[in-house]
Design a protein around this motif. Structure first.
Motif, PDB file in Angstrom:
ATOM      1  N   VAL A   1     -10.353  -7.569  65.029  1.00 58.61           N
ATOM      2  CA  VAL A   1     -10.610  -9.055  64.801  1.00 58.61           C
ATOM      3  C   VAL A   1      -9.214  -9.163  63.923  1.00 58.61           C
ATOM      4  CG1 VAL A   1     -11.933 -10.572  63.395  1.00 58.61           C
ATOM      5  CG2 VAL A   1     -13.220  -8.665  64.701  1.00 58.61           C
ATOM      6  N   HIS A   2      -8.478 -10.081  64.076  1.00 56.11           N
ATOM      7  CA  HIS A   2      -7.283 -10.506  63.071  1.00 56.11           C
ATOM      8  C   HIS A   2      -7.338 -12.203  62.716  1.00 56.11           C
ATOM      9  CE1 HIS A   2      -5.950 -12.782  66.735  1.00 56.11           C
ATOM     10  NE2 HIS A   2      -6.311 -11.749  67.563  1.00 56.11           N
TER      11      HIS A   2
ATOM     12  N   TRP B   1      -6.596 -16.048  62.568  1.00 57.82           N
ATOM     13  CA  TRP B   1      -6.393 -17.015  63.333  1.00 57.82           C
ATOM     14  C   TRP B   1      -5.868 -18.504  62.805  1.00 57.82           C
ATOM     15  CZ3 TRP B   1      -6.996 -17.097  68.784  1.00 57.82           C
ATOM     16  CH2 TRP B   1      -6.808 -18.487  69.478  1.00 57.82           C
TER      17      TRP B   1
ATOM     18  N   ASP C   1     -10.552  -6.452  60.894  1.00 58.02           N
ATOM     19  CA  ASP C   1     -11.520  -5.413  61.149  1.00 58.02           C
ATOM     20  C   ASP C   1     -11.027  -4.834  62.445  1.00 58.02           C
ATOM     21  OD1 ASP C   1     -13.915  -4.175  60.808  1.00 58.02           O
ATOM     22  OD2 ASP C   1     -15.159  -5.716  60.677  1.00 58.02           O
TER      23      ASP C   1
ATOM     24  N   ARG D   1     -10.560 -16.493  70.945  1.00 52.88           N
ATOM     25  CA  ARG D   1     -10.885 -17.185  69.790  1.00 52.88           C
ATOM     26  C   ARG D   1     -12.212 -17.257  69.498  1.00 52.88           C
ATOM     27  NH1 ARG D   1     -12.531 -22.273  68.876  1.00 52.88           N
ATOM     28  NH2 ARG D   1     -12.456 -22.906  71.081  1.00 52.88           N
ATOM     29  N   ALA D   2     -12.675 -16.809  68.247  1.00 45.05           N
ATOM     30  CA  ALA D   2     -13.941 -16.718  67.780  1.00 45.05           C
ATOM     31  C   ALA D   2     -14.332 -17.321  66.547  1.00 45.05           C
ATOM     32  CB  ALA D   2     -14.265 -15.235  67.712  1.00 45.05           C
TER      33      ALA D   2
ATOM     34  N   VAL E   1     -11.292 -16.737  63.798  1.00 38.68           N
ATOM     35  CA  VAL E   1     -10.740 -15.720  63.903  1.00 38.68           C
ATOM     36  C   VAL E   1     -10.299 -15.401  65.324  1.00 38.68           C
ATOM     37  CG1 VAL E   1     -11.802 -14.634  61.702  1.00 38.68           C
ATOM     38  CG2 VAL E   1     -12.698 -14.284  64.103  1.00 38.68           C
TER      39      VAL E   1
ATOM     40  N   TYR F   1     -13.423  -3.411  69.377  1.00 34.05           N
ATOM     41  CA  TYR F   1     -12.613  -4.831  69.367  1.00 34.05           C
ATOM     42  C   TYR F   1     -12.044  -4.884  67.902  1.00 34.05           C
ATOM     43  CZ  TYR F   1     -16.988  -5.432  66.205  1.00 34.05           C
ATOM     44  OH  TYR F   1     -18.017  -5.232  65.359  1.00 34.05           O
TER      45      TYR F   1
ATOM     46  N   ASP G   1     -16.008 -16.531  62.627  1.00 30.21           N
ATOM     47  CA  ASP G   1     -16.656 -15.520  61.682  1.00 30.21           C
ATOM     48  C   ASP G   1     -17.749 -16.629  61.110  1.00 30.21           C
ATOM     49  OD1 ASP G   1     -17.498 -13.955  59.846  1.00 30.21           O
ATOM     50  OD2 ASP G   1     -15.823 -13.490  59.074  1.00 30.21           O
TER      51      ASP G   1
ATOM     52  N   SER H   1      -8.789 -11.316  75.265  1.00 30.04           N
ATOM     53  CA  SER H   1      -8.475 -11.686  73.944  1.00 30.04           C
ATOM     54  C   SER H   1      -9.166 -13.129  73.721  1.00 30.04           C
ATOM     55  CB  SER H   1      -6.812 -12.000  73.705  1.00 30.04           C
ATOM     56  OG  SER H   1      -6.350 -10.926  73.713  1.00 30.04           O
TER      57      SER H   1
ATOM     58  N   TYR I   1     -19.468 -12.251  64.503  1.00 32.84           N
ATOM     59  CA  TYR I   1     -18.088 -12.745  65.215  1.00 32.84           C
ATOM     60  C   TYR I   1     -18.717 -13.577  66.490  1.00 32.84           C
ATOM     61  CZ  TYR I   1     -15.929 -10.152  61.995  1.00 32.84           C
ATOM     62  OH  TYR I   1     -15.406  -9.128  60.791  1.00 32.84           O
TER      63      TYR I   1
ATOM     64  N   VAL J   1     -10.341 -12.162  68.379  1.00 35.40           N
ATOM     65  CA  VAL J   1     -10.877 -10.967  68.682  1.00 35.40           C
ATOM     66  C   VAL J   1     -10.253 -10.356  69.995  1.00 35.40           C
ATOM     67  CG1 VAL J   1     -12.921  -9.639  69.219  1.00 35.40           C
ATOM     68  CG2 VAL J   1     -12.767 -11.771  67.502  1.00 35.40           C
TER      69      VAL J   1
END
Length: 570
Positions: A144-145, A147, A133, A88-89, A98, A142, A91, A86, A72, A100
């Motif tokens: 992960v959800h 986006w 995750d 924006r990332a 995603v 962390y 994967d 928080s 990530y 985070v």
């Protein structure tokens, strides 16, 4: 392939028979954390929330480009508050965006955040932004959800103006039903703000931050169901009036005038739907009912969802068409094409265009006019002579030939009549069902409810799982053998490959694919609706709506489908 992320599977293996919220910390069992927070979330005290009493901690010092788990890559920090941040990332393994949430492992709320995230991941409801995750490593925690880059925050929608009645109805209906399902699993949100609500391009509302946002901020409630119900009422109030239903300004919206108290939405703005105004007041008022109908207050999301369902359905507004611009004649049509312009410095003289002669006034036109008139007179005379000759040949005894000759037209088929469905079961011949408890949603007469499959990874054919080799679907039981001439099916999502099969007349409780030998339709990719009219009726008692392939669910490697409503006619 697994049907959930690795984090969700790890939690499921250790969860036993406890409800989904049993893994969450007791003080924040109903808490939630959103995926992408807007800047005005820093005003938590002004919005009437109750954050925890822990002293603020500095969030971990990370920067854009940092990688977590070699996968990530952090891109942009969207929130930095009270010891967590928080982002924006990306994967890099699945090549998708995603979100985070990051905080130190020694943060006083780290344990409850992990528990809340893992409980939320187990819910697996597509109406919520999914947790992918939840990990603790290298002194970091962390989460992960998902986006959703194509979704729009309710905050942005309200900034443009209040919602129309149909859109507000969809908002409160979908959000209350989703939260009722979450509370049945022991999960609450406690931070349902406009920034926690997303509207996708297909018109579906999704809730982000279930059980994670509140855990991140240490928000708790002694009455979590009442807290979430009031929050839904506040969202509906804001959608109808573009005002926050309290005296404080919040989330970019102006509050109510000081000293007037909580007044119904239809007294704030003219033209508001009366039923929606009353529903908003029933969700917001703690100790009574609306001033207009004395209805009892709604204290749980389930009660609110039932109150909305009891309303007459609000139709979408009629589309408006923009008038076409007035036709503009070109310079060529106006007779100026190729004319030389006036010389520089010369006086502009108004040119008088010569008036053309009236049509057919020249000598050639007169000849043509008289010639056409003569031809018309000759044609009328010839036609009259042929008509008289035909009538004389028929004679007085010829009778009406039309009445004696058989008609070439086929007899009109009677209009199809609806056939009542006695029962419905899930088609799962090789293993456990996918969602057998929601099968009645496919025959309840409501397209807003549906039987929905789980989310499958990498393969559109139900994750290529062995127990799903024959696909899935719904078996409808008509109660007895009937002549079936048509089916009308609303699908949960476009892009599903569907076929319609029928069992034999003597079939009894068919469960395998071979029990449905009659092919009513061939497999086809349906665009949201499948309507079949049979040339010849099929006699059967059992019909299988067979789904063999699922459409993507927000990303190219995840797939989900379902059936909203099945109607049979004969």
């Amino acid at each position: 392939m697994a049907e959930r992320s690795t984090a969700a599977v790890d939690v499921a293996d250790n969860s036993g028979d406890e409800p989904l919220a049993a893994k969450a910390d007791k003080a924040t069992a109903d808490g939630v954390a959103p995926a992408q927070d807007s800047a005005d979330e820093n005003k938590s005290d002004a919005d009437g929330e109750r954050p925890g009493a822990e002293p603020p901690m500095a969030p971990p010092e990370l920067h854009s480009g940092h990688k977590l788990a070699r996968r990530y890559r952090l891109e942009e920090c969207v929130t930095r508050l009270d010891g967590f941040s928080s982002w924006r990332a990306v994967d890099e393994k699945l090549r998708r965006a995603v979100g985070v949430h990051l905080l130190s492992a020694d943060h006083p709320r780290a344990r409850s955040v992990l528990a809340a995230a893992r409980s939320s991941a187990l819910l697996g409801d597509p109406r919520f932004v999914q947790v992918l995750d939840a990990v603790e490593e290298n002194e970091l925690v962390y989460v992960v959800h998902e986006w959703l880059p194509d979704a729009t925050e309710l905050t942005a929608m309200l900034a443009a103006g209040p919602l129309d009645a149909h859109e507000a109805y969809q908002l409160v209906s979908q959000i209350s039903q989703a939260m009722a399902a979450a509370h049945r699993e022991g999960l609450a949100h406690l931070r349902l703000t406009p920034s926690a609500i997303l509207r996708t391009s297909s018109g579906q509302y999704r809730i982000r931050g279930l059980a994670v946002n509140a855990a991140l901020r240490g928000i708790t409630s002694d009455r979590p169901q009442r807290t979430d119900t009031e929050a839904i009422g506040a969202l509906l109030y804001a959608a109808l009036t573009q005002r926050w239903p309290y005296e404080r300004d919040a989330y970019g919206l102006s509050g109510l005038p000081k000293g007037v108290g909580l007044i119904p939405p239809d007294q704030v703005r003219a033209g508001i739907h009366r039923g929606l105004s009353e529903v908003a007041m029933r969700a917001l008022v703690n100790d009574g009912a609306t001033a207009s109908r004395q209805e009892p207050p709604c204290t749980t999301p389930d009660e609110l969802a039932k109150a909305v369902a009891a309303m007459p359905r609000i139709r979408p507004p009629e589309p408006t068409f923009t008038a076409l611009p007035e036709y503009q004649r070109t310079t060529y049509q106006q007779g100026t094409y190729g004319r030389p312009g006036p010389h520089p410095g010369a006086a502009a003289a108004q040119a008088v265009a010569p008036v053309p002669p009236r049509p057919l006034q020249s000598r050639t036109g007169k000849v043509l006019k008289w010639g056409v008139a003569a031809l018309l007179i000759a044609a009328l005379g010839l036609g009259s002579w042929q008509l008289a000759d035909t009538l004389l040949d028929r004679g007085p005894d010829s009778g009406d030939t039309k009445s004696s000759q058989p008609s070439d037209e086929a007899p009109k088929k009677p209009d199809p009549k609806p056939i009542a469905i006695s029962d419905a079961t899930e088609f799962a011949p090789e293993g456990d069902g996918i969602a057998p408890e929601s099968v009645p949603n496919s025959i309840d007469g409501e397209t807003s409810t549906a039987w929905i499959t789980g989310e499958y990874h990498d393969f559109a054919s139900f994750g290529n799982l062995p127990q799903r080799k024959d696909g899935s679907g719904i078996i409808v039981d008509l109660g007895s053998v009937k002549d079936v001439s048509g089916l009308d099916i609303d699908l949960y999502r476009s892009g599903q490959t569907v076929e319609l099969l029928a069992a034999g007349e003597d079939a009894s409780d068919p469960v395998a694919l071979s029990d449905f030998p009659q092919h009513m339709t061939e497999p086809e990719v349906a665009e949201g609706k499948l309507k079949a009219t049979l040339d010849k009726p099929v006699r059967t008692r059992y019909i299988l709506v067979h789904i063999t392939s699922l459409p993507p669910d927000g990303s190219p490697d995840r797939f989900r489908g379902g059936i909203s409503e099945i109607r049979v006619s004969g």
